[in-house]
Motif scaffolding. Structure first.
Motif, PDB file in Angstrom:
ATOM      1  N   ILE A  18      44.017  28.524  41.568  1.00 16.93           N
ATOM      2  CA  ILE A  18      44.927  28.309  40.435  1.00 16.93           C
ATOM      3  C   ILE A  18      44.649  29.328  39.331  1.00 16.93           C
ATOM      4  O   ILE A  18      45.567  29.960  38.790  1.00 16.93           O
ATOM      5  N   LEU A  19      43.378  29.517  38.993  1.00 20.13           N
ATOM      6  CA  LEU A  19      43.004  30.470  37.940  1.00 20.13           C
ATOM      7  C   LEU A  19      43.386  31.897  38.331  1.00 20.13           C
ATOM      8  O   LEU A  19      43.896  32.661  37.513  1.00 20.13           O
ATOM      9  N   ALA A  20      43.145  32.256  39.605  1.00 22.38           N
ATOM     10  CA  ALA A  20      43.482  33.604  40.061  1.00 22.38           C
ATOM     11  C   ALA A  20      44.977  33.832  40.016  1.00 22.38           C
ATOM     12  O   ALA A  20      45.453  34.908  39.616  1.00 22.38           O
ATOM     13  N   GLY A  21      45.764  32.828  40.426  1.00 19.93           N
ATOM     14  CA  GLY A  21      47.223  32.951  40.409  1.00 19.93           C
ATOM     15  C   GLY A  21      47.783  33.127  39.014  1.00 19.93           C
ATOM     16  O   GLY A  21      48.805  33.792  38.815  1.00 19.93           O
ATOM     17  N   ILE A  22      47.096  32.547  38.019  1.00 21.14           N
ATOM     18  CA  ILE A  22      47.532  32.713  36.630  1.00 21.14           C
ATOM     19  C   ILE A  22      47.001  34.023  36.049  1.00 21.14           C
ATOM     20  O   ILE A  22      47.714  34.765  35.363  1.00 21.14           O
ATOM     21  N   LEU A  23      45.738  34.328  36.352  1.00 15.57           N
ATOM     22  CA  LEU A  23      45.063  35.457  35.702  1.00 15.57           C
ATOM     23  C   LEU A  23      45.581  36.813  36.153  1.00 15.57           C
ATOM     24  O   LEU A  23      45.816  37.701  35.318  1.00 15.57           O
ATOM     25  N   ILE A  24      45.722  37.021  37.473  1.00 10.64           N
ATOM     26  CA  ILE A  24      46.045  38.367  37.977  1.00 10.64           C
ATOM     27  C   ILE A  24      47.333  38.908  37.364  1.00 10.64           C
ATOM     28  O   ILE A  24      47.337  40.008  36.791  1.00 10.64           O
ATOM     29  N   PRO A  25      48.465  38.181  37.416  1.00  7.69           N
ATOM     30  CA  PRO A  25      49.676  38.726  36.778  1.00  7.69           C
ATOM     31  C   PRO A  25      49.575  38.801  35.258  1.00  7.69           C
ATOM     32  O   PRO A  25      50.121  39.717  34.642  1.00  7.69           O
ATOM     33  N   THR A  26      48.866  37.836  34.630  1.00  7.62           N
ATOM     34  CA  THR A  26      48.738  37.844  33.169  1.00  7.62           C
ATOM     35  C   THR A  26      47.960  39.058  32.693  1.00  7.62           C
ATOM     36  O   THR A  26      48.362  39.741  31.737  1.00  7.62           O
ATOM     37  N   LEU A  27      46.838  39.344  33.353  1.00  4.85           N
ATOM     38  CA  LEU A  27      46.013  40.495  32.967  1.00  4.85           C
ATOM     39  C   LEU A  27      46.768  41.797  33.196  1.00  4.85           C
ATOM     40  O   LEU A  27      46.655  42.735  32.402  1.00  4.85           O
ATOM     41  N   GLN A  28      47.531  41.880  34.294  1.00  7.89           N
ATOM     42  CA  GLN A  28      48.319  43.082  34.563  1.00  7.89           C
ATOM     43  C   GLN A  28      49.394  43.283  33.503  1.00  7.89           C
ATOM     44  O   GLN A  28      49.622  44.398  33.036  1.00  7.89           O
ATOM     45  N   ARG A  29      50.041  42.187  33.117  1.00  8.76           N
ATOM     46  CA  ARG A  29      51.119  42.290  32.125  1.00  8.76           C
ATOM     47  C   ARG A  29      50.559  42.698  30.763  1.00  8.76           C
ATOM     48  O   ARG A  29      51.183  43.489  30.043  1.00  8.76           O
ATOM     49  N   LEU A  30      49.395  42.164  30.399  1.00  6.54           N
ATOM     50  CA  LEU A  30      48.794  42.470  29.096  1.00  6.54           C
ATOM     51  C   LEU A  30      47.945  43.741  29.130  1.00  6.54           C
ATOM     52  O   LEU A  30      47.387  44.132  28.110  1.00  6.54           O
ATOM     53  N   ARG A  31      47.847  44.368  30.322  1.00  3.18           N
ATOM     54  CA  ARG A  31      47.059  45.587  30.504  1.00  3.18           C
ATOM     55  C   ARG A  31      45.605  45.399  30.073  1.00  3.18           C
ATOM     56  O   ARG A  31      45.012  46.237  29.409  1.00  3.18           O
ATOM     57  N   ILE A  32      45.055  44.268  30.458  1.00  6.07           N
ATOM     58  CA  ILE A  32      43.646  43.964  30.214  1.00  6.07           C
ATOM     59  C   ILE A  32      42.872  44.245  31.488  1.00  6.07           C
ATOM     60  O   ILE A  32      43.337  43.926  32.589  1.00  6.07           O
ATOM     61  N   ASN A  33      41.705  44.845  31.356  1.00  9.50           N
ATOM     62  CA  ASN A  33      40.872  45.149  32.514  1.00  9.50           C
ATOM     63  C   ASN A  33      40.621  43.875  33.313  1.00  9.50           C
ATOM     64  O   ASN A  33      40.073  42.893  32.782  1.00  9.50           O
ATOM     65  N   GLN A  34      41.020  43.871  34.597  1.00 11.45           N
ATOM     66  CA  GLN A  34      40.926  42.657  35.410  1.00 11.45           C
ATOM     67  C   GLN A  34      39.482  42.218  35.614  1.00 11.45           C
ATOM     68  O   GLN A  34      39.191  41.024  35.636  1.00 11.45           O
ATOM     69  N   VAL A  35      38.589  43.174  35.783  1.00 13.79           N
ATOM     70  CA  VAL A  35      37.175  42.826  35.985  1.00 13.79           C
ATOM     71  C   VAL A  35      36.653  42.037  34.796  1.00 13.79           C
ATOM     72  O   VAL A  35      36.040  40.967  34.942  1.00 13.79           O
ATOM     73  N   LEU A  36      36.899  42.545  33.585  1.00 15.23           N
ATOM     74  CA  LEU A  36      36.407  41.869  32.384  1.00 15.23           C
ATOM     75  C   LEU A  36      37.143  40.548  32.163  1.00 15.23           C
ATOM     76  O   LEU A  36      36.555  39.588  31.654  1.00 15.23           O
ATOM     77  N   GLY A  37      38.418  40.485  32.564  1.00 14.94           N
ATOM     78  CA  GLY A  37      39.158  39.234  32.438  1.00 14.94           C
ATOM     79  C   GLY A  37      38.561  38.126  33.290  1.00 14.94           C
ATOM     80  O   GLY A  37      38.338  37.008  32.814  1.00 14.94           O
ATOM     81  N   PHE A  38      38.293  38.438  34.563  1.00 13.11           N
ATOM     82  CA  PHE A  38      37.674  37.436  35.442  1.00 13.11           C
ATOM     83  C   PHE A  38      36.259  37.099  34.977  1.00 13.11           C
ATOM     84  O   PHE A  38      35.826  35.948  35.085  1.00 13.11           O
TER      85      PHE A  38
END
Length: 591
Positions: A18-38
């Motif tokens: 659930i967290l991955a499904g929300i985080l991956i597109p959100t981080l991409q849209r906000l252009r936030i580093n995915q590694v640091l987001g997770f």
């Protein structure tokens, strides 16, 4: 409880998905580093974040990961696939192409950083020598995932700094193997015979790795070759999983880390013709698996130490970044990068790396590292990774500001000369090859204008009256300023294959009728340049081999004219092959 036994860790798996499904597109849209987001989300929902409140606020238990076997299982899977994907990217061809930077600069960086950090751990923290060795080595490594994503966002992977940073990261990834072996050896050795026992243990581990690599290579390649004929994606994916977990299991059976086995599995597949197909199969899951690893890393960060020892953590992070940034900047400067770019590289690679969590966890489990100290160091590494984007922006600002100043200084004398450059031969790249060409043209009173990215070299040569100017001649805007459409010829002498290919494509697109002469690294590179539109390509390896052959033939008694005819025939044959390759490619595109 019955549901937990029926499907172990179901709640943890569902929560992660659930967290991955929300985080991956959100981080991409906000252009936030995915590694640091997770990493941040793992810290927030882990046992040391909101998990601390789960006992008092019951509904939080459904949104957090408690400390226990569920988190450990997720962490173990994440580590295995991270190591597998890193091994898949480390091919022998890439290592050899960057061998000077990988084994020269990379080895120097790891050893120098480890020595300084280890000494600081002994004298400032009063730690034992084995602890200092482990922390020195593991903290000398940087975060491949964070740095590569930042360079990709900045589009700097193809620059000299990007190539140097990538080479250092490759060596650091390889260094994990001996570090894991060393920890296993130190864990088994104590007392007077510790040193000898450690050497023997490392030798046995090295033998076990060599045996797994050799046997695995003999088994994996035929296995993939046999099943690939069926062209069934599900069978191919099953083989990838079998290879990863199977070799990880063999590594564990040999007394080594499972993570090390997963790395070996990736290395084995990287040397086969199935590498790219494996990458395509893994690509859809890559972000998910990386997220799994970094989320579990965040869960291991005990944020309570921020309250307990804020000054200790701040000083540790600052010292780590300063030591590594200083060492890396010095090494990059020795490698002839400008000081501004060397400092930028130091700040970019100054953080701790994801391998610290793997290695420190392994060291704690073998009782080589105090759990309290290990927890603080892991938190400090995580904090250093969080501030990396800020350090990268600072380093980039330093590099670009210095370059702007150099460009402005050179531009004061360039404008009139550039305007008068009509009808001159244009030389892109004024290193050894470009300077020799310029010398020959000047001796024949043929006018030319040259461009070079090394501002220091440009300043020195320009002061001597050489018509060389600062700039990247692959940029079509610059070529238009010197009236490239009226140039008798454009000559590319740059020694970076990717940059040369990109320059040929751009020049041929904007100036289709200008003769374009290009230096290439080898025959394969020459074919790519010819297909991109180069008029004439001169491979370094071909010319060197022809000249050596001519000398040998003359020594064997053949007359000079016969030798010249033989060499000319070989050149003509290679030129025909290039032309045929270009015609075939053109026919393919038309079809």
């Amino acid at each position: 409880m019955h549901e937990q036994h029926a499907f172990p860790f179901l709640r943890e798996i569902l929560l992660f998905l659930i967290l991955a499904g929300i985080l991956i597109p959100t981080l991409q849209r906000l252009r936030i580093n995915q590694v640091l987001g997770f990493l941040a989300v793992g810290t927030l929902v882990g046992p040391f974040g909101l998990g601390l409140l789960a006992a008092d606020v019951h509904w939080l238990s459904w949104l957090t990961f408690p400390s226990g076997p569920g988190v450990s299982m997720l962490a173990e899977i994440g580590v295995l696939f991270l190591m597998f994907m890193i091994g898949l990217e480390l091919s022998a061809a890439r290592l050899w192409a960057l061998r000077r930077w990988v084994f020269g600069a990379g080895s120097a960086q790891v050893l120098a950083s480890a020595a300084i950090i280890g000494a600081a751990v002994v004298f400032l923290l009063g730690a034992a020598v084995p602890t200092a060795i482990i922390l020195g080595l593991v903290l000398s490594l940087s975060s491949t995932a964070v740095v590569m994503q930042l360079m990709s966002e900045q589009q700097s992977t193809g620059t000299r700094l990007g190539q140097a940073a990538f080479a250092v990261l490759m060596l650091q990834d390889l260094a994990v193997v001996p570090i894991l072996i060393l920890i296993g050896a130190l864990a088994k050795g104590s007392g007077d015979g510790a040193a000898m026992l450690a050497v023997v243990t490392m030798a046995k581990a090295g033998g076990a790795i060599a045996l797994i690599y050799l046997v695995g290579g003999r088994v994996i390649h035929p296995l993939f070759k046999a099943f690939a004929r069926q062209r069934q994606p599900d069978v191919f994916m099953a083989l990838i999983l079998l290879s990863t977990f199977g070799i990880a299991g063999l590594s564990a059976a040999a007394g080594l880390s499972m993570a090390l086995g997963a790395l070996i599995a990736g290395l084995l597949l990287a040397e086969t013709e199935f590498k790219h197909e494996v990458e395509l199969m893994v690509e859809p899951f890559k972000g998910l698996l990386m997220g799994l690893f970094f989320m579990t890393v965040g869960m291991q960060m005990d944020t309570r130490h921020i309250v307990d020892a804020p000054l200790w953590l701040a000083a540790f992070v600052a010292a780590l970044v300063l030591i590594k940034a200083g060492v890396i900047a010095l090494i990059f400067r020795i490698g002839r990068l400008p000081w501004s770019r060397a400092v930028e590289g130091g700040l970019l690679l100054g953080q701790g790396g994801e391998f610290a969590f793997i290695v420190i966890g392994y060291a704690i489990s073998t009782r080589l590292l105090d759990p309290g100290l290990g927890a603080r160091v892991m938190l400090a590494v995580g904090l250093s990774m969080f501030i990396t984007p800020m350090l990268a922006r600072l380093g980039r600002a330093i590099g670009e500001r210095a370059e702007r100043g150099e460009r402005a200084q050179l531009a004061e004398v360039d404008e009139a000369a550039l305007a008068a450059a009509r009808g001159r031969i244009i030389i892109a790249g004024f290193g050894r090859v470009g300077q020799q060409l310029g010398k020959l043209l000047g001796a024949q009173c043929i006018d030319f204008i040259a461009f070079e990215n090394n501002a220091k070299m440009v300043s020195q040569l320009h002061a001597q009256g050489v018509p060389v100017y600062f700039g990247n001649a692959a940029r079509c805007e610059l070529l238009r300023r010197v009236h490239a459409d009226e140039a008798p010829a454009i000559v590319l002498t740059m020694d970076h294959p990717a940059s040369a290919l990109q320059a040929v494509r751009g020049i041929r697109r904007d100036f289709p009728h200008v003769p374009l002469f290009v230096r290439s690294r080898d025959e394969k590179h020459a074919r790519a340049l010819r297909l991109a539109g180069a008029t004439v390509v001169v491979p370094e390896t071909l010319e060197a081999s022809l000249q050596l052959s001519a000398f040998v033939l003359e020594t064997m008694g053949l007359d000079e004219r016969t030798v010249d005819d033989i060499v000319d025939r070989e050149r003509d044959l290679f030129a025909e092959q290039l032309n045929d390759a270009g015609l075939r490619e053109a026919g393919t595109h038309r079809a």
